[in-house]
Design an enzyme around this catalytic site. Structure first.
Site, PDB file in Angstrom:
ATOM      1  CG  HIS A  47      -2.183  -0.760   1.034  1.00 53.80           C
ATOM      2  ND1 HIS A  47      -2.210  -2.133   1.012  1.00 53.80           N
ATOM      3  CD2 HIS A  47      -3.467  -0.353   0.858  1.00 53.80           C
ATOM      4  CE1 HIS A  47      -3.462  -2.540   0.833  1.00 53.80           C
ATOM      5  NE2 HIS A  47      -4.243  -1.472   0.739  1.00 53.80           N
TER       6      HIS A  47
ATOM      7  CE  LYS B  99      -6.301 -12.038  10.866  1.00 56.38           C
ATOM      8  NZ  LYS B  99      -5.728 -13.213  11.502  1.00 56.38           N
TER       9      LYS B  99
END
Length: 192
Positions: free
Chosen positions: A38, A106
């Site tokens: 990222h 998650k």
């Protein structure tokens, strides 16, 4: 609650019909990306440099897979989700520049529902299912930025019926994780 079979690249109409709690099975191309990936994407964006992969309609999987190279091909051994909340602060800037339609991981992404609204969904995958996830990966098409290390590189995966994935945050601002947090806090306050 409904079940959907979706294929990447995803279109806006694919994700707009989803509501929190729906179940999704995804086929097509999925890109893994954790913290370092990222950060690298955002650095390249800041320098107006092109990415070596296309995020138009993409699904990004918060995952640091364990890969095995056999001859000249990579194979996923384990590919379970990692905690998505670590990427929450980078996601608004990512979505400003790229039309990513699904984030998979998650644990949810606290405070991100407004950013995803009308653009993207968060799909929750159960932790501890690394072997199950690897079984849905039919082919490792490419690896980008291997210098970041195996878990941090961007792996371009061809998946078939990847899931089950639960729509944890839909494109309408509904966040299952936030609802659970509020209910837990209310229950705790009532016990006091």
């Amino acid at each position: 609650m409904s079940t959907y079979e979706l294929c990447t690249p995803l279109k806006k109409e694919d994700i707009i019909k989803l509501v929190a709690g729906d179940v999704v099975y995804l086929s097509g191309i999925v890109y893994t990306a954790r913290d370092e990936a990222h950060a690298h994407i955002l650095e390249l964006d800041d320098r107006n440099e092109e990415l070596p992969f296309d995020l138009e309609g993409a699904a990004i999987y918060h995952c640091g897979p364990l890969m095995l190279k056999e001859e000249d091909k990579w194979r996923a051994i384990a590919a379970g989700p990692t905690t998505s909340d670590r990427m929450a602060r980078m996601t608004p800037k990512l979505l400003e520049k790229h039309t990513v339609r699904a984030l998979i991981g998650k644990g949810g992404m606290q405070g991100i529902a407004g950013t995803l609204e009308d653009k993207c969904v968060y799909l929750a995958y159960t932790g501890g299912c690394a072997a199950l996830a690897a079984g849905s990966i039919k082919k490792v098409r490419s690896v980008h930025w291997p210098q970041l290390g195996m878990p941090e590189a961007v792996w371009e995966l061809e998946v078939e019926r990847f899931g089950p994935l639960v729509v944890g945050i839909d494109a309408h601002g509904n966040d299952i994780f936030e609802k659970v947090r509020k209910n837990a806090l209310n229950a705790f306050c009532q016990l006091r």
